[in-house]
Write an enzyme that holds these catalytic residues in place. Structure first.
Site, short mmCIF file in Angstrom:
data_model
loop_
_atom_site.label_atom_id
_atom_site.label_comp_id
_atom_site.label_asym_id
_atom_site.label_seq_id
_atom_site.Cartn_x
_atom_site.Cartn_y
_atom_site.Cartn_z
N LYS A 118 72.59 63.74 112.10
CA LYS A 118 73.12 64.95 111.47
C LYS A 118 72.90 64.69 109.84
CE LYS A 118 76.48 67.13 114.23
NZ LYS A 118 76.28 66.44 115.48
N GLU A 202 82.03 66.74 105.16
CA GLU A 202 81.50 68.43 104.70
C GLU A 202 82.74 68.98 104.13
OE1 GLU A 202 80.23 70.37 108.29
OE2 GLU A 202 78.36 69.41 108.26
N HIS A 237 85.46 73.56 119.91
CA HIS A 237 84.15 73.51 119.63
C HIS A 237 83.01 73.76 120.72
CE1 HIS A 237 85.60 71.92 115.95
NE2 HIS A 237 86.55 70.77 116.69
N ARG A 299 65.78 72.29 121.78
CA ARG A 299 65.64 72.39 123.09
C ARG A 299 66.04 73.85 123.12
NH1 ARG A 299 70.84 72.99 123.83
NH2 ARG A 299 72.58 71.80 123.05
#
Length: 614
Positions: A118, A202, A237, A299
Site C-alpha cells: 500500500k 492516513e 471491513h 484481479r
C-alpha cells in the site's frame, strides 16, 4: 494470436463456475482443480476435465502453485485463470505460470508487485497525479516519527499495515494519548497475519464511502474504465452489498474519479481486469476534491457482476480475449451506464451467533425469482469448514436504484435454505433499512445499526399458525377435532424448542411430521409434539424420527415386536425434559436404531413401524 483453446481455472466455488460458463460459451475447453473436500463440487462437474491437487486445506491444495501448473501441463491446458483470492495476486505464481510457457490470465507480475504494498502504491499514484489520502508513507518507522506525523496529519488518524487486507492490521486512533498502544497492537497483528509489521498513517475520513472504479487494459496501449461501484455497506471491513453506479455521483465527479483510475492503471502499464479503490468523504456529498486513492486490486473482483449488469459486458470474456493478445472489445466512447445493479453476498453464517460459519449439507437451497445467481453449490452440497462460507452472489438489475433494491430484497425474502443458517434475513433487513433506502450510506452504517439489522428470532404469528395447521392435520396432535373451537392451542417444536402456537384446526390439511417456515430470508423448522408431553414421533410412513437432539434414556420395545397405536417406543431426554416417542399406528417394529444412553441428532431415524398384513 488466436483465442486460447483450453483453460485451467485455479480456483473453486462460484468464481470457478462463473469462469467456466464464459469459457464454454467461447468454445474453450476447461480444466478444474479440486481438493479432497471438493471432489463432488459443482465446479468439478461443470468443467470438461478435473485434476485432484491435494488435501482439503487450501495451503495443501489451492495455494500450491507448482501443483496447479503441473495439472495444466499434464492436461494440455494453454492458460491459467486464477479467479480471485488464493493465488490471484501472487506475482511469483504469475511469473511461474509464464515461465512454464502458459498464458497467465491476469496482469503482468510487475504490475501486481507495484500495487501489492500500500505505501509504495500510494507513492506511485501520487507521482501519477492520482489524489491520495493525506498521510505518512515514510521509511522511518520509529514510534517517535510516526507519532509526530500523526500530530501533523491531525486526529483522528488510521494506522494501517502496509501489507494488509481484509481489515487486519488497522486501528483508528482518536487522540495522541492512545497512539502508542494502538501502534503496538497494529504491528503485532500485521506481523502475525502478513509477516510484515510496517505501517502507514492516513487521515481518518469522517463519513467514509468506499467507491471503486473498474479498469481494463490490453497489450495494444488501450486502457478504459467501466464506471464506478459503491461498496460502502460493510461489516468489519468486509463488503456486504455492492451497487453500480454510486448513489449521488454527478457526471463531473464521475469523470474526475474515472479518469484518475485510468491514469493509475496506465502508471503501472496495466493489462487485464483491475479495480482502483477510492475512499470518499461523503459528509458534503460526493465531490472530486474529497475522493482519494486507497489501493488497487490486481484481479477480477467479487462484485464484478454489477458492472456487467449496467454495461452489458462480460468481464471474464474480456479477460480471456486480452490474455489471448486481442485488443479490448470496445472503446471508451462505446461504454455507457444502463440502469442500476445491486449485489448481495449470501453466506452460510448465523447472524444470531456473531456471524459464525454454518457448516454441513444444504438439504434445501432455493432462491426467489428475477435475479442473477452466481453460485458454486446446489441442493445437497456440503458447505465445508475449509473455505470461505459464501454460497452465492445474488444480483438484481433494474431501471433505477429503487427497482434494483426492491428486486434484490424480494429475491432474498423468498429464499429457503435449510438446515444451514444464512445471512439472508440480515441482508433483507439491510436492504430495507431507511438509511439504505434513502442512499444515506457510509462504511459505518452496519456498525451503528447492527441490532436493527438482526433478523427476527421467530416467525410471525400468521406464519406459525399456517405451519401448525399443516403439521397437526394428520391427527398427530391429540385434542383436536373437526368441530373444535375456531382457535386452538398446541405445543410444537420450533427448531427443537417447545412453543405454544394458536391456530385454527379447521385449516388442517393431511398433516406432516414437520414443515419449514420460510419468511424474510429466515427459515425455521416446526415439528409435532403431543399436547400431553408425548412426542407424536411418527408420520404416516411409520418412520419415527428424533424431534430434536437429545439422549435416549430408556427403550420400551425391540425389533420384531408388535405394537399398538400410541404405545411408547422409547424416551428421549432433551432440554432437561423427557419426551416419549410413540407408535403412529398398529404394526410391527421393522427397524430399531435406538440404544439406551445414545446421543441422537434431530431428524435421526430411530424406529420404523410396518403395518404388516391388512
Amino acid at each position: 494470436m488466436a483465442m486460447m483453446r483450453s483453460l485451467l481455472v485455479a480456483n473453486r466455488g462460484e468464481i470457478a463456475c462463473r469462469i467456466i460458463r464464459t469459457a464454454r460459451r467461447l468454445g474453450i475447453v476447461t480444466v478444474a482443480v479440486y481438493s479432497d473436500a471438493d471432489a463432488d463440487a459443482l465446479h468439478v462437474r461443470e468443467a470438461d476435465e478435473a485434476v485432484h491437487i491435494g488435501p482439503s486445506a487450501a495451503r495443501e491444495s489451492y495455494l500450491l502453485g507448482d501443483r496447479i501448473i503441473a495439472a495444466a501441463l499434464e492436461t494440455g491446458a494453454e492458460a491459467i485463470h486464477p479467479g480471485y483470492g488464493f493465488l490471484s495476486e501472487n506475482a511469483a505464481f504469475a511469473q511461474a505460470v509464464m515461465d512454464a510457457g502458459l498464458i497467465w490470465v491476469g496482469p503482468d507480475p510487475a504490475s501486481i508487485t507495484a500495487m501489492g504494498l500500500k505505501d509504495a502504491a500510494k507513492a506511485l499514484m501520487s507521482e501519477a497525479g492520482v489524489p491520495v489520502t493525506p498521510g505518512y508513507l515514510g521509511e522511518d518507522q520509529s514510534e517517535a516519527r510516526l507519532a509526530a506525523e500523526a500530530d501533523a496529519i491531525g486526529y483522528p488518524v488510521l494506522i494501517k499495515a502496509v501489507a494488509g487486507g481484509g481489515g487486519k492490521g488497522m486501528r483508528k486512533v482518536d487522540g495522541p494519548q492512545d497512539f502508542a498502544e494502538a501502534l503496538l497492537s497494529c504491528r503485532r497483528e500485521a506481523a502475525s497475519s502478513f509477516g510484515n509489521d510496517q505501517v502507514l498513517l492516513e487521515k481518518w475520513v469522517t463519513n467514509p464511502r468506499h467507491i471503486e472504479v473498474q479498469v481494463f487494459g490490453d497489450r495494444h496501449g488501450n486502457v478504459v474504465h467501466l464506471f464506478e461501484r459503491d461498496c460502502s455497506l460493510q461489516r468489519r471491513h468486509q463488503k456486504v452489498i455492492e451497487e453500480a453506479p454510486a448513489p449521488g455521483m454527478d457526471e463531473a465527479t464521475r469523470q474526475a474519479i474515472c479518469e484518475a483510475a485510468v491514469r493509475a492503471a496506465k502508471a503501472v502499464d496495466y493489462v487485464g481486469a483491475g479495480t482502483i479503490e477510492f475512499i470518499a468523504d461523503g459528509s458534503e456529498g460526493l465531490r472530486a476534491d474529497r475522493i482519494w486513492f486507497m489501493e488497487m486490486n490486481t484481479r477480477l473482483q467479487v462484485e464484478h457482476p454489477v458492472t456487467e449488469a449496467i454495461t452489458g459486458q462480460d468481464l471474464v470474456e474480456w479477460q480471456l480475449r486480452v490474455a489471448s493478445d486481442e485488443p479490448l472489445p470496445v472503446a471508451q466512447a462505446e461504454l455507457a451506464i444502463h440502469g442500476w445493479a445491486m449485489e448481495a453476498r449470501l453466506y452460510a453464517e448465523d447472524p444470531a451467533k456473531g456471524f459464525l460459519p454454518s457448516i454441513g449439507a444444504l438439504e434445501v437451497f432455493e432462491l426467489g425469482e428475477g435475479c442473477r445467481v452466481d453460485t458454486g453449490v446446489e441442493e445437497g452440497a456440503e458447505i465445508s469448514p475449509f473455505y470461505d462460507p459464501m454460497i452465492a452472489k445474488v444480483i438484481a438489475h433494474g431501471s433505477d436504484r429503487e427497482s434494483a433494491r426492491r428486486r434484490l430484497a424480494a429475491c432474498l425474502d423468498d429464499s429457503a435454505i435449510w438446515p444451514l443458517r444464512t445471512n439472508a434475513g440480515f441482508l433483507v433487513k439491510a436492504l430495507e433499512h431507511p438509511a439504505f433506502v434513502a442512499a444515506e450510506i457510509d462504511t459505518g452504517l452496519i456498525g451503528r445499526e447492527g441490532e436493527a439489522l438482526m433478523p427476527p428470532e421467530r416467525p410471525s404469528e400468521e406464519a406459525l399458525a399456517d405451519a401448525a395447521a399443516a403439521v397437526a392435520g394428520g391427527g398427530g396432535l391429540s385434542g383436536f377435532r373437526l368441530n373444535a373451537p375456531v382457535r386452538g392451542e398446541a405445543v410444537f417444536l420450533l427448531d427443537g424448542e417447545p412453543l405454544t402456537v394458536s391456530f385454527d384446526p379447521r385449516d388442517a390439511g393431511e398433516g406432516q411430521e414437520a414443515v419449514l417456515i420460510a419468511e424474510g430470508g429466515q427459515v425455521w423448522r416446526l415439528s409435532s409434539w403431543r399436547v400431553d408431553g408425548v412426542a407424536s414421533g411418527g408420520a404416516s410412513d411409520g418412520q419415527v424420527l428424533s424431534p430434536m437432539p437429545g439422549r435416549i434414556i430408556s427403550v420400551a420395545v425391540a425389533r420384531g415386536e408388535h405394537v399398538a397405536k400410541g404405545q411408547r417406543l422409547l424416551t428421549l431426554e432433551a432440554m432437561k425434559m423427557e419426551h416419549g416417542l410413540v407408535a403412529p399406528f398398529d404394526g410391527v417394529v421393522a427397524e430399531f436404531n435406538a440404544a439406551e444412553g445414545a446421543q441422537v441428532s434431530e431428524g435421526a431415524l430411530l424406529v420404523r413401524i410396518d403395518k404388516g398384513e391388512e
